[in-house]
Design a protein around this motif. Structure first.
Motif, mmCIF file in Angstrom:
data_model
loop_
_atom_site.group_PDB
_atom_site.id
_atom_site.type_symbol
_atom_site.label_atom_id
_atom_site.label_comp_id
_atom_site.label_asym_id
_atom_site.label_seq_id
_atom_site.Cartn_x
_atom_site.Cartn_y
_atom_site.Cartn_z
ATOM 1 N N VAL A 18 -7.766 -20.323 9.093
ATOM 2 C CA VAL A 18 -8.699 -21.417 9.350
ATOM 3 C C VAL A 18 -8.761 -22.309 8.118
ATOM 4 C CG1 VAL A 18 -11.070 -22.029 9.934
ATOM 5 C CG2 VAL A 18 -10.017 -20.013 10.941
ATOM 6 N N SER A 19 -8.543 -23.597 8.300
ATOM 7 C CA SER A 19 -8.469 -24.518 7.161
ATOM 8 C C SER A 19 -9.842 -24.975 6.678
ATOM 9 C CB SER A 19 -7.633 -25.734 7.531
ATOM 10 O OG SER A 19 -8.249 -26.431 8.591
ATOM 11 N N THR A 20 -10.903 -24.465 7.269
ATOM 12 C CA THR A 20 -12.239 -24.878 6.833
ATOM 13 C C THR A 20 -12.859 -23.913 5.838
ATOM 14 O OG1 THR A 20 -13.261 -23.774 8.716
ATOM 15 C CG2 THR A 20 -12.724 -26.105 8.976
ATOM 16 N N TYR A 21 -12.168 -22.839 5.489
ATOM 17 C CA TYR A 21 -12.739 -21.870 4.561
ATOM 18 C C TYR A 21 -12.933 -22.474 3.181
ATOM 19 C CZ TYR A 21 -11.817 -18.157 7.938
ATOM 20 O OH TYR A 21 -11.799 -17.359 9.045
ATOM 21 N N ARG A 22 -14.112 -22.265 2.612
ATOM 22 C CA ARG A 22 -14.443 -22.730 1.269
ATOM 23 C C ARG A 22 -15.198 -21.622 0.553
ATOM 24 N NH1 ARG A 22 -15.804 -28.028 3.988
ATOM 25 N NH2 ARG A 22 -14.277 -29.480 3.166
ATOM 26 N N ASP A 51 -13.326 -23.778 -4.249
ATOM 27 C CA ASP A 51 -12.874 -22.414 -4.383
ATOM 28 C C ASP A 51 -13.797 -21.562 -5.233
ATOM 29 O OD1 ASP A 51 -11.136 -20.363 -3.996
ATOM 30 O OD2 ASP A 51 -10.085 -20.777 -5.839
ATOM 31 N N GLY A 52 -14.291 -22.115 -6.331
ATOM 32 C CA GLY A 52 -15.210 -21.361 -7.169
ATOM 33 C C GLY A 52 -16.601 -21.310 -6.570
ATOM 34 N N LEU A 53 -17.122 -22.492 -6.217
ATOM 35 C CA LEU A 53 -18.506 -22.602 -5.730
ATOM 36 C C LEU A 53 -18.592 -23.685 -4.671
ATOM 37 C CD1 LEU A 53 -21.580 -22.025 -5.945
ATOM 38 C CD2 LEU A 53 -21.626 -23.651 -7.852
ATOM 39 N N ALA A 54 -19.094 -23.341 -3.508
ATOM 40 C CA ALA A 54 -19.322 -24.303 -2.437
ATOM 41 C C ALA A 54 -20.816 -24.324 -2.122
ATOM 42 C CB ALA A 54 -18.529 -23.937 -1.189
ATOM 43 N N LEU A 55 -21.448 -25.472 -2.357
ATOM 44 C CA LEU A 55 -22.861 -25.672 -2.012
ATOM 45 C C LEU A 55 -22.894 -26.555 -0.784
ATOM 46 C CD1 LEU A 55 -24.321 -26.399 -5.570
ATOM 47 C CD2 LEU A 55 -24.344 -24.243 -4.321
ATOM 48 N N MET A 56 -23.142 -25.961 0.357
ATOM 49 C CA MET A 56 -23.045 -26.679 1.628
ATOM 50 C C MET A 56 -24.376 -27.247 2.098
ATOM 51 S SD MET A 56 -19.873 -26.344 1.936
ATOM 52 C CE MET A 56 -19.595 -27.048 3.545
ATOM 53 N N SER A 72 -8.591 -21.858 -7.740
ATOM 54 C CA SER A 72 -7.500 -22.574 -7.077
ATOM 55 C C SER A 72 -7.822 -22.760 -5.601
ATOM 56 C CB SER A 72 -6.180 -21.829 -7.246
ATOM 57 O OG SER A 72 -6.270 -20.548 -6.665
ATOM 58 N N ALA A 73 -7.349 -23.884 -5.082
ATOM 59 C CA ALA A 73 -7.578 -24.209 -3.675
ATOM 60 C C ALA A 73 -6.301 -24.768 -3.082
ATOM 61 C CB ALA A 73 -8.704 -25.222 -3.543
ATOM 62 N N ALA A 74 -6.100 -24.534 -1.780
ATOM 63 C CA ALA A 74 -4.920 -25.055 -1.105
ATOM 64 C C ALA A 74 -4.973 -26.579 -1.020
ATOM 65 C CB ALA A 74 -4.804 -24.442 0.286
ATOM 66 N N SER A 75 -6.192 -27.149 -0.965
ATOM 67 C CA SER A 75 -6.351 -28.603 -0.957
ATOM 68 C C SER A 75 -7.717 -28.950 -1.523
ATOM 69 C CB SER A 75 -6.231 -29.150 0.467
ATOM 70 O OG SER A 75 -7.309 -28.696 1.259
ATOM 71 N N GLY A 76 -7.855 -30.164 -2.007
ATOM 72 C CA GLY A 76 -9.134 -30.624 -2.534
ATOM 73 C C GLY A 76 -9.416 -30.080 -3.925
ATOM 74 N N ASP A 77 -10.651 -30.263 -4.374
ATOM 75 C CA ASP A 77 -11.056 -29.826 -5.702
ATOM 76 C C ASP A 77 -11.198 -28.305 -5.731
ATOM 77 O OD1 ASP A 77 -11.218 -32.413 -6.835
ATOM 78 O OD2 ASP A 77 -13.112 -32.719 -5.787
ATOM 79 N N ALA A 78 -10.558 -27.689 -6.694
ATOM 80 C CA ALA A 78 -10.483 -26.236 -6.734
ATOM 81 C C ALA A 78 -11.786 -25.571 -7.137
ATOM 82 C CB ALA A 78 -9.374 -25.799 -7.691
ATOM 83 N N ASP A 79 -12.553 -26.187 -8.027
ATOM 84 C CA ASP A 79 -13.701 -25.483 -8.576
ATOM 85 C C ASP A 79 -14.990 -25.679 -7.802
ATOM 86 O OD1 ASP A 79 -12.599 -24.146 -10.957
ATOM 87 O OD2 ASP A 79 -12.032 -26.191 -11.485
ATOM 88 N N LEU A 80 -15.262 -26.879 -7.337
ATOM 89 C CA LEU A 80 -16.546 -27.172 -6.696
ATOM 90 C C LEU A 80 -16.371 -27.907 -5.371
ATOM 91 C CD1 LEU A 80 -18.483 -28.622 -9.770
ATOM 92 C CD2 LEU A 80 -18.666 -26.312 -8.842
#
Length: 175
Positions: A18-22, A51-56, A72-80
């Motif tokens: 699933v490509s929505t995982y954060r 990847d590090g922290l997602a505040l939704m 690290s992230a497959a796409s977008g900003d890796a850390d936040l």
């Protein structure tokens, strides 16, 4: 309400196709006062940004004295990954590449770890995270993950992240 304090969160991953995982490290999607204090989030990975922290949630998030770096992230900003109105304004005295509000004591400079390749996320000499956190009431008699006092014995100032820097050297007691 979520409170996470004095933790090393590393080596976690979201899995699946699933490509929505954060939020490989921490994913917070709850309204209320969510607080992260003196934590280090490193080496986490996910399928998308944050990847590090997602505040939704558009909540009263408070991130104090934390390091969110080298994820690290497959796409977008890796850390936040940040949503809601607080953006990076929730961060105070923290270290991450995306923090734009340096007036809150934040830094985007790399934290300089002892040996991140070997999983040693203690602060190395010259780290911009040494003695640059903000002291909080709970720290008066608290210890870091190595059992060292959270407040430096000389400066009485806390470091960013879950470990306190211990300078090397010799102390002389003259009488």
């Amino acid at each position: 309400q979520t409170r996470i304090r004095n933790c090393l969160i590393m080596g976690n991953a979201t899995t699946g196709s699933v490509s929505t995982y954060r939020g490989g490290g921490i994913y917070i999607d709850v309204d209320g006062t969510n607080t992260l204090e003196s934590c280090t989030l490193v080496g986490n990975q996910t399928m998308r940004s944050g990847d590090g922290l997602a505040l939704m949630a558009a909540a009263s998030n408070r991130i104090l004295n934390c390091i969110v770096y080298s994820n690290s992230a497959a796409s977008g900003d890796a850390d936040l990954h940040l949503t809601g109105n607080d953006s990076t304004n929730a961060f105070h005295f923290s270290c991450s590449p995306l923090l734009i509000n340096s007036e809150n004591g934040n830094t985007t400079n790399a934290p300089v770890f002892v040996n991140s390749d070997a999983g040693d996320y203690r602060l190395a000499q010259g780290s911009p995270c040494i003695n640059t956190g903000t002291n909080l009431p709970w720290m008066a008699d608290a210890v870091d993950l190595d059992g060292r006092c959270r407040l430096d014995r000389f400066s009485r100032q806390v470091d960013m992240g879950c470990y306190e820097y211990l300078p090397q050297g010799i102390i002389f007691n003259l009488r």
